[in-house]
Enzyme design. Structure first.
Site, short mmCIF file in Angstrom:
data_model
loop_
_atom_site.label_atom_id
_atom_site.label_comp_id
_atom_site.label_asym_id
_atom_site.label_seq_id
_atom_site.Cartn_x
_atom_site.Cartn_y
_atom_site.Cartn_z
N SER A 92 0.79 -1.23 0.00
CA SER A 92 0.00 0.00 0.00
C SER A 92 0.82 1.28 0.00
O SER A 92 0.24 2.36 -0.10
CB SER A 92 -0.95 0.02 1.20
OG SER A 92 -2.06 -0.82 0.92
N TYR A 196 -10.73 1.76 5.65
CA TYR A 196 -9.66 1.51 4.69
C TYR A 196 -10.17 0.55 3.63
O TYR A 196 -10.56 -0.57 3.93
CB TYR A 196 -8.47 0.91 5.42
CG TYR A 196 -7.19 0.87 4.62
CD1 TYR A 196 -6.27 1.91 4.71
CD2 TYR A 196 -6.89 -0.21 3.80
CE1 TYR A 196 -5.09 1.87 4.00
CE2 TYR A 196 -5.71 -0.25 3.08
CZ TYR A 196 -4.82 0.79 3.18
OH TYR A 196 -3.65 0.75 2.46
N ASN A 198 -9.20 -0.91 -0.26
CA ASN A 198 -8.33 -0.98 -1.42
C ASN A 198 -9.07 -0.68 -2.71
O ASN A 198 -8.46 -0.24 -3.70
CB ASN A 198 -7.66 -2.35 -1.48
CG ASN A 198 -6.67 -2.56 -0.36
OD1 ASN A 198 -5.76 -1.77 -0.17
ND2 ASN A 198 -6.84 -3.61 0.42
N THR A 342 2.15 2.35 5.81
CA THR A 342 2.65 0.99 5.78
C THR A 342 2.20 0.31 4.50
O THR A 342 1.29 0.79 3.82
CB THR A 342 2.14 0.18 6.99
OG1 THR A 342 0.71 0.21 6.99
CG2 THR A 342 2.67 0.76 8.29
N GLY A 343 2.82 -0.81 4.19
CA GLY A 343 2.44 -1.56 3.01
C GLY A 343 2.66 -3.04 3.22
O GLY A 343 3.76 -3.44 3.60
#
Length: 403
Positions: A92, A196, A198, A342-343
């Site tokens: 992300s 959140y 995607n 963060t991802g």
């Protein structure tokens, strides 16, 4: 940016998962020359491996220059250490690149953040209560749209976890991903909450393409990667491999990982299921260069920079937390104000960060997705301490659990 319930298992909470991998620091020339600095960060990297991560690595840049450190291994078979130039999947962290492109397009008069999604993608956001006529581009970028997160679809979760080995090379189109979301009810009415999703950034990538007349990856390369000289950063599309040099990525492929679960090599995968929400590959050095330019306002005009850093409350998902356009702020235990994201994707948990003036940046990667504590890495680098068990620290941990 794997499945929603997996995110908290990946990072933000130190687990008791143990592995027979010895923790050791891998100093670079910069590390050797500055033995007294970054000691807390060095120890925090070791702590990731003690928590069960095969290998951890990172780079920090400040007035003293660049510092690289690592612990554990990049490859469980060969025991090769992690290297500063290693490529890894950033999940992300892709979202900030997408936001920059959309904001540049706004500055050029190609679109407006208050345009509706329907204007750019007629008929795409429809069904089960979704209505693209009521959702704006801005709400996509700050996750206040209410649009269902396709990675929370139960069947899709199964593909990403217990079905991963069978489906790791499947190809998805952006429209297939958004159609999965449209088969569910929205999380809430547009602008009436925060969640959140995607799906928001898959739609954002589709809008980039409509406004530009090019693939969204082309726009990121032309507008960000090439101008900043990010030679280790790429958009793989449907390619399943990582460019050299790189280590291996490891996962347990379960929503509730246990120490006894089998560890799988998940390095090779088709990232089209993540697309504009999380497909990119980069290095710690490139991420630092990007965040330095991003926070110093080198990529956006002043008006769009203000929009980038205008935040909304994250509500119950991260009490006290706020989210901008693909980037979020936090105040650490020592009072340091840091912007970060963060991802997470199979076998890879990453973090990129910078102070508000962009002068102190830090980027980290863990090559396991079932353990680790990236919140601790932020505290170690910017405060020089182990994070205390305070309410503020818990808020940060909740925020870093958002993938």
């Amino acid at each position: 940016m794997t499945v929603r319930r997996t995110r908290r298992a990946l990072v933000g909470v130190v687990t008791a998962a143990a592995m027979a991998v010895a923790a050791f620091a891998t100093p670079t020339a910069a590390d050797d020359g500055r033995r007294g600095s970054h000691a807390a960060t060095r120890e925090a990297l070791r702590a990731q491996v003690r928590a069960g991560v095969p290998g951890a690595m990172g780079q920090a840049r400040d007035a003293g220059g660049a510092w690289n450190g690592s612990a554990g291994v990049a490859d469980l078979r060969t025991q090769r250490p992690r290297l500063p130039q290693d490529r890894f999947r950033i999940g992300s962290l892709t979202k900030a690149f997408v936001s920059v492109v959309l904001l540049q397009q706004e500055a050029e008069g190609k679109l407006d953040l208050d345009d509706t999604v329907e204007r750019w993608l007629p008929g795409v956001v429809r069904g089960h209560g979704h209505d693209g006529r009521r959702v704006t581009v801005r709400q996509l970028l700050n996750h206040s749209s209410g649009i269902f997160n396709y990675t929370e679809d139960p069947r899709f979760e199964d593909r990403l976890t217990k079905g991963f080995l069978k489906h790791r090379f499947d190809t998805f189109t952006p429209r297939q991903l958004t159609d999965i979301a449209m088969s569910h009810r929205p999380h809430f009415k547009p602008g009436k909450g925060w969640h959140y999703s995607n799906t928001n950034y898959v739609l954002a990538g589709m809008i980039v393409e409509k406004a530009a007349g090019h693939r969204y990856g082309h726009e990121i390369r032309q507008r960000v990667i090439q101008p900043l000289g990010l030679r280790g950063t790429s958009l793989p599309g449907t390619s399943s491999g990582l460019p050299d040099p790189h280590g291996r990525a490891y996962g347990k492929l379960t929503l509730t990982p246990k120490p006894t679960d089998k560890i799988h090599d998940v390095t090779a995968l088709n990232p089209s299921w993540a697309w504009a929400a999380g497909e990119m590959i980069s290095t710690s050095g490139d991420l630092n260069r990007f965040y330095h330019a991003l926070l110093r306002g080198e990529l956006l005009p002043k008006a769009q920079q203000r929009e980038l850093l205008t935040t909304v409350p994250m509500g119950a998902e991260a009490p006290g937390g706020r989210y901008g356009l693909g980037i979020m702020p936090t105040t650490l235990s020592c009072g340091a104000n840091v912007w970060f994201h963060t991802g997470g994707i199979h076998g890879s948990s990453s973090l990129a960060s910078a102070t508000r003036d962009g002068r102190h940046t830090a980027a980290f990667n863990l090559n396991g997705d079932w353990a680790g504590d990236v919140a601790g890495l932020l505290e170690a680098e910017y405060c020089g301490t182990k994070p205390p068990a305070t309410a503020k620290s818990r808020t940060l941990r909740a925020m870093t659990g958002l993938r």
